[in-house]
Structures are given as structure tokens and as C-alpha cells.
Scaffold this active site. Structure first.
Site, PDB file in Angstrom:
ATOM      1  N   GLU A 179       0.759  -1.128   0.085  1.00  0.00           N
ATOM      2  CA  GLU A 179       0.058  -0.028   0.007  1.00  0.00           C
ATOM      3  C   GLU A 179       0.972   1.229  -0.069  1.00  0.00           C
ATOM      4  OE1 GLU A 179      -3.641  -0.100   2.061  1.00  0.00           O
ATOM      5  OE2 GLU A 179      -4.052  -2.202   1.763  1.00  0.00           O
TER       6      GLU A 179
HETATM    7  N1  CAA Z   1      -6.305  11.455  -3.947  1.00  0.00           N
HETATM    8  C1  CAA Z   1      -6.801  11.843  -5.229  1.00  0.00           C
HETATM    9  N2  CAA Z   1      -6.260  12.169  -6.311  1.00  0.00           N
HETATM   10  C2  CAA Z   1      -4.840  11.839  -6.142  1.00  0.00           C
HETATM   11  C3  CAA Z   1      -4.132  11.382  -5.079  1.00  0.00           C
HETATM   12  C4  CAA Z   1      -5.020  11.200  -3.992  1.00  0.00           C
HETATM   13  N3  CAA Z   1      -4.530  10.668  -2.812  1.00  0.00           N
HETATM   14  N4  CAA Z   1      -2.892  11.356  -5.231  1.00  0.00           N
HETATM   15  C5  CAA Z   1      -2.541  11.592  -6.724  1.00  0.00           C
HETATM   16  N5  CAA Z   1      -3.707  12.123  -7.038  1.00  0.00           N
HETATM   17  C6  CAA Z   1      -3.930  12.499  -8.394  1.00  0.00           C
HETATM   18  C7  CAA Z   1      -3.091  13.785  -8.628  1.00  0.00           C
HETATM   19  O1  CAA Z   1      -3.844  15.194  -8.337  1.00  0.00           O
HETATM   20  C8  CAA Z   1      -3.133  13.701 -10.148  1.00  0.00           C
HETATM   21  O2  CAA Z   1      -4.132  14.262 -10.866  1.00  0.00           O
HETATM   22  P1  CAA Z   1      -4.320  15.569 -11.824  1.00  0.00           P
HETATM   23  O3  CAA Z   1      -3.279  15.260 -12.777  1.00  0.00           O
HETATM   24  O4  CAA Z   1      -5.787  15.572 -12.205  1.00  0.00           O
HETATM   25  O5  CAA Z   1      -4.255  16.667 -10.872  1.00  0.00           O
HETATM   26  C9  CAA Z   1      -2.819  12.361 -10.642  1.00  0.00           C
HETATM   27  O6  CAA Z   1      -3.574  11.539  -9.398  1.00  0.00           O
HETATM   28  C10 CAA Z   1      -1.656  11.689 -10.649  1.00  0.00           C
HETATM   29  O7  CAA Z   1      -0.824  12.264  -9.572  1.00  0.00           O
HETATM   30  P2  CAA Z   1       0.708  12.339  -9.324  1.00  0.00           P
HETATM   31  O8  CAA Z   1       1.187  13.281 -10.470  1.00  0.00           O
HETATM   32  O9  CAA Z   1       0.931  12.758  -8.075  1.00  0.00           O
HETATM   33  O10 CAA Z   1       1.377  10.779  -9.755  1.00  0.00           O
HETATM   34  P3  CAA Z   1       2.427  10.281  -9.703  1.00  0.00           P
HETATM   35  O11 CAA Z   1       2.919   9.569 -10.828  1.00  0.00           O
HETATM   36  O12 CAA Z   1       3.614  11.137  -9.145  1.00  0.00           O
HETATM   37  O13 CAA Z   1       2.486   9.066  -8.602  1.00  0.00           O
HETATM   38  C11 CAA Z   1       2.345   8.259  -6.324  1.00  0.00           C
HETATM   39  C12 CAA Z   1       2.046   9.380  -7.383  1.00  0.00           C
HETATM   40  C13 CAA Z   1       1.977   8.922  -4.975  1.00  0.00           C
HETATM   41  C14 CAA Z   1       3.778   8.040  -6.167  1.00  0.00           C
HETATM   42  C15 CAA Z   1       1.504   7.095  -6.600  1.00  0.00           C
HETATM   43  O14 CAA Z   1       2.086   6.583  -7.796  1.00  0.00           O
HETATM   44  C16 CAA Z   1       1.488   6.055  -5.404  1.00  0.00           C
HETATM   45  O15 CAA Z   1       0.952   6.301  -4.438  1.00  0.00           O
HETATM   46  N6  CAA Z   1       2.226   4.954  -5.884  1.00  0.00           N
HETATM   47  C17 CAA Z   1       2.218   4.028  -4.770  1.00  0.00           C
HETATM   48  C18 CAA Z   1       1.136   2.990  -5.417  1.00  0.00           C
HETATM   49  C19 CAA Z   1       0.895   2.144  -4.017  1.00  0.00           C
HETATM   50  O16 CAA Z   1       0.641   2.460  -2.953  1.00  0.00           O
HETATM   51  N7  CAA Z   1       0.897   0.671  -4.596  1.00  0.00           N
HETATM   52  C20 CAA Z   1       0.147  -0.278  -3.552  1.00  0.00           C
HETATM   53  C21 CAA Z   1      -0.505  -1.386  -4.421  1.00  0.00           C
HETATM   54  S1  CAA Z   1      -2.027  -1.886  -3.540  1.00  0.00           S
HETATM   55  C22 CAA Z   1      -1.611  -2.987  -2.207  1.00  0.00           C
HETATM   56  O17 CAA Z   1      -0.264  -3.045  -1.632  1.00  0.00           O
HETATM   57  C23 CAA Z   1      -2.749  -3.645  -1.706  1.00  0.00           C
HETATM   58  C24 CAA Z   1      -2.668  -5.114  -0.904  1.00  0.00           C
HETATM   59  O18 CAA Z   1      -2.665  -5.923  -1.473  1.00  0.00           O
HETATM   60  C25 CAA Z   1      -1.949  -4.862   0.406  1.00  0.00           C
END
Ligand code: CAA
Length: 380
Positions: A363
Site C-alpha cells: 500500500e
Molecule cells: N487522491 C486523489 N487524487 C490523487 C491522489 C490522492 N490521494 N494522489 C494523486 N492524485 C491525483 C493527482 O492529483 C493527479 O491528478 P491531476 O493530474 O488531475 O492533478 C494524479 O492523481 C496523478 O498524480 P501524481 O502526478 O502525483 O502521480 P505520480 O505518478 O507522481 O504518482 C504516487 C503518485 C503517490 C507516487 C503514486 O503513484 C503512488 O501512490 N504509488 C504507490 C502505489 C501503491 O501504493 N501501491 C500499493 C499497491 S496496493 C496493495 O499493496 C494492496 C495490498 O494487496 C495490500
């Protein structure tokens, strides 16, 4: 400001604690060793309302708040993090995601069964080359009018083999980047949907982690969550709440290891006295207790913010970052306090130490939490 828990929250803590002692503790070492999914225990958790804790009762949920959920996660994780991750994924990634962003038909068809625990769900975002970099989805969902054709592979999916309902994130229009991503509800048994091999893991070995393969799977358009292109935001918003659940899991793992270390240090004697009387051990316990209390405040605060309708992206990320570090630190010290006994399976702390590591990875890794936190503080 009032730090005391309501009577209802205390009752939830007691119920989860009793369940952990009576139902999860027996066999937890064997399930870890043999990588056995706690099927019966999860069924009972569903019957008791722990799989749809925050879901509205009209969809068969328990209608509780996020604080109740994190308290339950903390207590279950003290004993069995393999079972608690199922509770976490089903509650905060699957049920919450569907209830918040799904339409009425999807809620009636899927959420009602997920919240009651009749079936469990999985959240499918990660791919071989899209773990942290979640926008780089290679799985495609090509629009064919009244349905999508889904192709690709997902990795490390919790509940991968045991789930019946999968929320799958896939790229529909590459040109549009993250705005071309969709979230689709996929059912087990759909033609072309295969469950890949089970992962042989370091920790949470009782949880069921698989890769998933989609070969021309036909998914009806009514199974898309939200508008076209909402899939990435769906994943991000859902994960923001999921991170509070995993933070609570980390808190529970730390607290469970601490409880065992405290008990052991009051029984085990060395140099003529219980080892707790040696400052070397007493100071470790003091540090562990302080770290756990600090983690608890961050986790409860994030849950409180979510319940109050505030933005919890920052507090959830801080809670996960800190609590998962505490889980690592405290479990390592718990093993150390147990000495040779800590290194063997019967004393539970080595398992908790192995289980702790995943809380810094899934996550969103700790490094991803730092991206979320630093962007948030620099933006404001
Ligand atoms: N809420 C709403 N919108 C969001 C947001 C949030 N928390 N975070 C980002 N966004 C939106 C941004 O506003 C942007 O939208 P706009 O262009 O319209 O403004 C869009 O999403 C893209 O955002 P970023 O430009 O910030 O994207 P990024 O490529 O820089 O990545 C990141 C952001 C935070 C690194 C994201 O990729 C991330 O969270 N990565 C990790 C993924 C993850 O947690 N994986 C876990 C897998 S699931 C798991 O583990 C489940 C399990 O089985 C236990």
C-alpha cells in the site's frame, strides 16, 4: 480534546482481542509455516461483521467509524497479521472503494456480498513494472462499446486465490496517461482470467498472495467504477484510506511483540533476577512503549480525520510511515529481549518480526509515503 475511548470503542477492542486470542492464536504458528490461509477464521470474522466494518448496514455492513476499524485492526494484528491483512484489504480497499465510488447497482450486486463476508475481495493495482510507479500500468482495458477487453498481469495480489471479486486497475487510453486509466470489477471465473502461482513469502505467510493473468477477459461496461478515466484517482483515494488500515496493522504487530517481550522479561531470570530488572532491558521496554504510543496517536488521528470528513492523505501517510518503522524497530528488540528463544518459532516474536517488514512495502512503500508527505507539506 479528549483522548479517552468511548464505551463502544472499548467494546470493539475487547471483541477483537477475544477473537484474536480464542480464534486466531490457536494454529497461527502452523499456518505461518505451511502458508495456510485462515479460511475458517475469516468466515467467522465475516459473520461477526469485521469484513465490512465501515460499510452502511443497508449494504450488510456494520456501519462503524474508521476509529473502530483501526482498533479492530490493531487487536487482530497483535496475534495474526496474515488474517488482519484480509480484514484490511476487504474493508478499506474493496468495500470502501465500492461504497464511495460505485453505483447503486454495483453496490447491490457486489458490496452486499463483500461486506457480509459471503465473499472476499482483492485490489489489483501492482504489476511487474508498476509497483511504486502506479501510473505506468501495462494491463490494458480496451473499450469495445458495451464491454472492455482486459489483458495483462498483476503481481503480489493479496487474497489473489481466495477472492471472488477483484477491483482491477488498467490502462484504456495510453495517450491520456493517468487520465486514461479505469477501475473494473472482475469476477472469478470470467473467461480468460487465470490465477497465477502463490508467492512463497518472508512474512504474512498465511495470507494468500498471487499473480493474476488476464487474457482477453470480456468485462461488461457496467462493471467500470466511476466515469471513464477515473481509475487512477479511484486507486489513489482508496489507497489513502487503506494506508490507515496498514498503519493500524503495523501498530498491532509492534504492540503484540511488545506485550510478549514485557511478559517474558518479567519471567526470565539472569544474573539472579528477572531480566526486566536490568536497565539494559528496562530501557528497551521504555523505548518500545514510547514508540508504540506515538504511533497509536498518529494512527488514531488519521482515523479521526477521516471520520470528521477532513483530508487524511497526509495524516494517513505519516501514520503508515511511522507505525511501520516502529513495527520493525520494536519487533527486532522483542526478538533481542527473548534472546535464543526469540529466534525460535514457539515464542511468536520472530514471526512478528518477519510480518512487520511488509508494512513498509505494501500500500505504498515508506519511500512513497515520503513522496506523499513531502509534496503535501511543500504544497501548503
Ligand atoms: N487522491 C486523489 N487524487 C490523487 C491522489 C490522492 N490521494 N494522489 C494523486 N492524485 C491525483 C493527482 O492529483 C493527479 O491528478 P491531476 O493530474 O488531475 O492533478 C494524479 O492523481 C496523478 O498524480 P501524481 O502526478 O502525483 O502521480 P505520480 O505518478 O507522481 O504518482 C504516487 C503518485 C503517490 C507516487 C503514486 O503513484 C503512488 O501512490 N504509488 C504507490 C502505489 C501503491 O501504493 N501501491 C500499493 C499497491 S496496493 C496493495 O499493496 C494492496 C495490498 O494487496 C495490500
Amino acid at each position: 480534546m479528549d483522548f479517552s475511548l468511548s464505551e463502544e470503542h472499548q467494546m470493539i477492542r475487547q471483541a477483537a482481542r477475544d477473537f484474536a486470542q480464542n480464534e486466531l492464536l490457536p494454529g497461527v504458528i502452523e499456518r505461518d509455516e505451511t502458508q495456510t490461509f485462515p479460511k475458517e477464521q475469516i468466515k467467522k470474522l465475516g459473520e461477526l461483521g469485521f469484513l465490512g466494518m465501515m460499510t452502511d448496514p443497508k449494504y450488510n455492513g456494520s456501519g462503524m467509524d474508521t476509529l473502530s476499524y483501526v482498533i479492530a485492526m490493531e487487536e487482530l494484528s497483535k496475534v495474526d497479521a496474515s488474517a488482519s491483512v484480509v480484514v484490511s484489504v476487504n474493508n478499506s480497499l474493496v468495500c470502501w472503494g465500492l461504497e464511495t465510488f460505485g453505483n447503486e447497482e454495483q453496490k447491490q450486486k457486489y458490496l452486499t456480498r463483500l461486506a457480509s463476508g459471503e465473499v472476499i475481495g482483492a485490489f489489483c493495482l501492482s504489476e511487474p513494472e508498476a509497483g511504486s510507479d502506479a501510473t505506468s500500468q501495462k494491463t490494458t482495458a480496451i473499450d469495445k462499446g458495451d464491454h472492455y477487453i482486459l489483458n495483462g498481469t498483476k503481481n503480489w495480489i493479496t487474497n489473489g486465490g481466495t477472492a471472488d471479486i477483484y477491483l482491477v486497475i488498467a490502462q484504456t487510453d495510453k495517450e491520456k496517461g493517468h487520465k486514461g486509466i479505469n477501475a473494473l470489477i472482475v469476477e472469478k471465473g470470467m473467461e480468460g482470467f487465470e490465477i497465477g502461482p502463490k508467492e512463497n513469502k518472508l512474512g504474512i505467510r498465511g495470507s494468500d498472495t498471487h499473480s493474476l493473468i488476464f487474457n482477453d477477459v470480456k468485462v461488461p461496461k457496467e462493471n467500470r467504477i466511476g466515469e471513464d478515466g477515473f481509475g487512477f484517482k479511484f486507486a489513489m483515494k482508496t489507497l489513502s484510506g487503506g494506508r490507515i488500515g496498514i498503519a493500524a496493522q503495523a501498530l498491532g504487530i509492534a504492540a503484540g511483540a511488545y506485550d510478549l517481550a514485557l511478559k517474558y522479561s518479567k519471567q526470565r531470570k539472569a544474573f539472579g533476577t528477572e531480566i526486566a530488572n536490568h536497565q539494559a532491558i528496562a530501557f528497551k521496554l521504555a523505548d518500545m512503549h514510547t514508540q508504540i504510543e506515538a504511533a497509536r496517536h498518529l494512527v488514531y488521528k488519521a482515523a479521526w480525520e477521516k471520520d470528521k470528513g477532513k483530508n487524511y492523505d497526509l495524516s494517513g501517510a505519516m501514520a503508515k510511515l511511522y507505525a511501520s518503522q516502529v513495527a520493525m524497530d520494536v519487533t527486532v528488540e522483542a526478538v533481542q529481549i527473548h534472546g535464543g528463544n526469540g529466534y525460535v518459532k514457539d515464542y511468536h516474536v520472530e514471526r512478528l518480526m518477519r510480518d512487520a517488514k511488509i508494512t513498509q512495502i505494501y500500500e505504498g512503500t515508506s519511500e512513497i509515503q515520503k513522496i506523499v508527505i513531502s509534496r503535501s507539506i511543500l504544497r501548503n
